[in-house]
Design a protein around this motif. Sequence first.
Motif: not given
Length: 246
Positions: A48, A76, A81, A103, A129
Amino acid sequence: MSFEVIPAVDMRNGKCVQLVQGVPGSEMVSIDDPVAVAKDWVSQGAKTLHLIDLDGAIDGKRNNAQIIEKIVEECKPLGVEIQVGGGIRSFENAADLLKLGVDRVILSTAAMNNPQLIKELADAFGSKHINVALDSKNGKVSIEGWQKQSEFTAVEMGIKFEELGAGSILFTNIDSEGLLQGVNTTPTEELVNSVGIPVIASGGVTKLDDLIALKKTGAKAVVVGSALYTGKFTLPEAINIISENL
């Protein structure tokens, strides 16, 4: 999710920076190419990315929007994420980012000023989200790039935003942020024990032991900035220490 170490990519005036306690002009790190920085974190194992538009957070102007768009476009497809905060002050701001492929959007000032916005966004896009950032200084939530202080505690607001549909909370202990003096886990643990949604911790991580301490609070992840950028430890070292302490 299992406990995750998330590298921060904070942007100001088009550069990747690390500020001391969010104070403009206190840059301890300044790198010209935030896109390259983001891609490097992915190459080192990040699952992430945590992108913050500091111009947006401090001045309310999302001056780094094009850079964020470029990071989303290039990172991406690599399978990570991306969560984005800073200057998201309206439904339209958040919607644009989510439609771009982000995200999670992170709202702070807008959420505190208009809590109903969180419900509207959760209803429209789904709770997972929507993240609310609760930045705590001296026990109270701060807003507008930490320049103003509210009358509410993180626990009070965490409970409220969970009820309104937030899917997660980003909790930053400003008292520790950017000082590289270690973490105080008590405020994080109090918040984790008060809500049922995931809490992402932030602020003060200096050594690998801090990551283990925050994991033990029940937090689901930790955002790390200054410690990584100043070489206190590497991202692979952080990922390894967490995997060894499951």
